[in-house]
Motif scaffolding. Structure first.
Motif, PDB file in Angstrom:
ATOM      1  N   ALA A 240       0.841  -1.206   0.000  1.00 28.75           N
ATOM      2  CA  ALA A 240       0.000   0.000   0.000  1.00 28.75           C
ATOM      3  C   ALA A 240       0.876   1.257   0.000  1.00 28.75           C
ATOM      4  O   ALA A 240       1.844   1.359   0.746  1.00 28.75           O
ATOM      5  CB  ALA A 240      -0.917  -0.003   1.212  1.00 28.75           C
ATOM      6  N   GLY A 241       0.536   2.200  -0.886  1.00 26.00           N
ATOM      7  CA  GLY A 241       1.239   3.478  -0.937  1.00 26.00           C
ATOM      8  C   GLY A 241       2.676   3.409  -1.407  1.00 26.00           C
ATOM      9  O   GLY A 241       3.477   4.286  -1.067  1.00 26.00           O
ATOM     10  N   THR A 242       3.021   2.417  -2.215  1.00 29.07           N
ATOM     11  CA  THR A 242       4.419   2.175  -2.586  1.00 29.07           C
ATOM     12  C   THR A 242       4.863   2.836  -3.887  1.00 29.07           C
ATOM     13  O   THR A 242       5.959   3.390  -3.971  1.00 29.07           O
ATOM     14  CB  THR A 242       4.668   0.653  -2.715  1.00 29.07           C
ATOM     15  N   PHE A 243       4.027   2.820  -4.925  1.00 27.05           N
ATOM     16  CA  PHE A 243       4.521   3.074  -6.282  1.00 27.05           C
ATOM     17  C   PHE A 243       4.237   4.485  -6.799  1.00 27.05           C
ATOM     18  O   PHE A 243       3.194   5.071  -6.534  1.00 27.05           O
ATOM     19  CB  PHE A 243       3.921   2.052  -7.257  1.00 27.05           C
ATOM     20  N   ASP A 244       5.191   4.985  -7.573  1.00 27.16           N
ATOM     21  CA  ASP A 244       4.997   6.248  -8.295  1.00 27.16           C
ATOM     22  C   ASP A 244       4.168   6.040  -9.553  1.00 27.16           C
ATOM     23  O   ASP A 244       3.404   6.922  -9.962  1.00 27.16           O
ATOM     24  CB  ASP A 244       6.367   6.826  -8.703  1.00 27.16           C
ATOM     25  N   LEU A 245       4.345   4.881 -10.169  1.00 25.26           N
ATOM     26  CA  LEU A 245       3.708   4.601 -11.452  1.00 25.26           C
ATOM     27  C   LEU A 245       3.370   3.123 -11.533  1.00 25.26           C
ATOM     28  O   LEU A 245       4.200   2.266 -11.204  1.00 25.26           O
ATOM     29  CB  LEU A 245       4.649   4.984 -12.604  1.00 25.26           C
TER      30      LEU A 245
END
Length: 351
Positions: A240-245
């Motif tokens: 959860a809440g990890t990726f930029d894209l």
């Protein structure tokens, strides 16, 4: 207008098996090149279109194929970009209006002119004739809509770059995948495996999100830093809440809200796959983290050449299974069963 007949494989009607036939190709115009097609990739879009699954009326008999790699066999009188013997490719479109803002900006795939983006197959060209694709021995195309394939990429493994390669390269470039960015690729199929290779070469930290861990070894070999199974609910809690894209390469009805929860604040989920039915997004999945849900369609001629040159420089090509033309219908069924690693390519000498 005079024509030349060439051998091809076509779907005679929607959902009908493809069969060998002949189709007309126009004579060379001043700016046309004749391509001796060597290889043609099989894209999921080919199957959707041949089976009329996207709801649009089709031009049948229909010859699919927009991942085309070959060699210039002849040139029109005014051709300046290519010479006989050059290695060339053709992707998803063969013409556009050339005059609208998007065409002038080099993003012809979004052409808004009256002619529009003319698909390599299942479209109507400026001559009023239906376009027919790469499951054939030869193609006539305007030189401005052909691409140069670097010598360092084998022609058979280069073919899928003309759709799968550019489809993932364009959003990765547009949303600036690179050092310091965390990128997730949903699905490790024809598009996904190219997404992993290209995002890794751009310098991003790459994670594969796949239904199972069945292809984990392949994903890591392609350059992924991590690989997670989406069938495990713990994956969505841990990431959860990890990726930029996140680029979603699958053409299936996924729980997009679950994937949106994996984005950081200001992150973007880019839809590349085109499932038959509308997708559902809950407003708060976007509002809660100023997240974006976007789409991306292939790339323009300039960017597609940029992608080919990038792949040439980084020794990137598709992992393919080369087949003879009489196995196209079998290959379609195997694509639908996710039984391909990672792109079928037709040896068009067998047509």
């Amino acid at each position: 207008m005079t024509h030349t007949s060439v051998a091809a494989y076509a779907a005679p009607a929607p959902k009908a098996p493809l069969e060998r036939t002949t189709i007309p190709r126009r004579e060379l115009g001043a700016h046309d090149i004749l391509i001796d097609i060597k290889f043609a990739g099989i894209c999921h879009s080919d199957i959707h279109t041949a089976r009329a699954e996207w709801g649009e009326g089709g031009h049948f008999p229909l010859v699919p194929g927009h991942e085309i790699a070959g060699v210039v066999a002849a040139t029109g009188s005014a051709v300046s970009r290519y010479a006989v013997g050059d290695r060339v490719g053709v992707g998803c479109f063969v013409d556009s209006c050339r005059e609208c803002d998007n065409c002038r900006a080099g993003i012809e795939q979004y052409c808004t002119g009256e002619l529009g983006n003319v698909g390599t197959y299942n479209a109507v060209g400026r001559d009023g004739e239906p376009t027919q694709g790469g499951y054939s021995t030869h193609l006539v195309v305007d030189e401005n809509y052909a691409l140069r394939i670097p010598e360092s990429i084998p022609l058979d493994a280069a073919a899928p770059l003309l759709c799968a390669g550019i489809t993932v390269y364009s959003p990765l470039a547009h949303w600036q995948a690179g050092p310091g960015k965390k990128v997730a690729v949903v699905g490790l199929g024809g598009l996904g495996h190219m997404g992993v290779k290209i995002a890794h070469a751009m310098g991003a930290e790459v994670t594969v999100l796949s239904q199972s861990l069945r292809k984990k070894d392949d994903g890591l070999r392609f350059g992924a830093d991590a690989y997670h199974a989406t069938s495990d609910p713990a994956t969505f809690e841990a990431l959860a809440g990890t990726f930029d894209l996140i680029i979603n390469t699958v053409s299936a009805d996924l729980d997009l809200n679950a994937y949106l929860s994996l984005l950081r604040t200001d992150g973007t989920l880019v839809q590349l796959g085109a499932p038959e039915k509308p997708l559902t997004v809950a407003p708060f999945a976007l509002i809660g983290g100023r997240r974006s849900f976007a789409g991306s369609l292939i790339g323009g001629i300039r960017e597609t050449q940029e992608m080919l040159d990038f792949c040439g420089e980084h020794s990137i090509a598709a992992d393919i299974e080369l087949i003879s033309a009489d196995r196209i219908n079998e290959a379609y069924e195997r694509v639908l069963a996710s039984d391909v690693r990672y792109r079928f390519v037709i040896d068009t000498s067998t047509i």
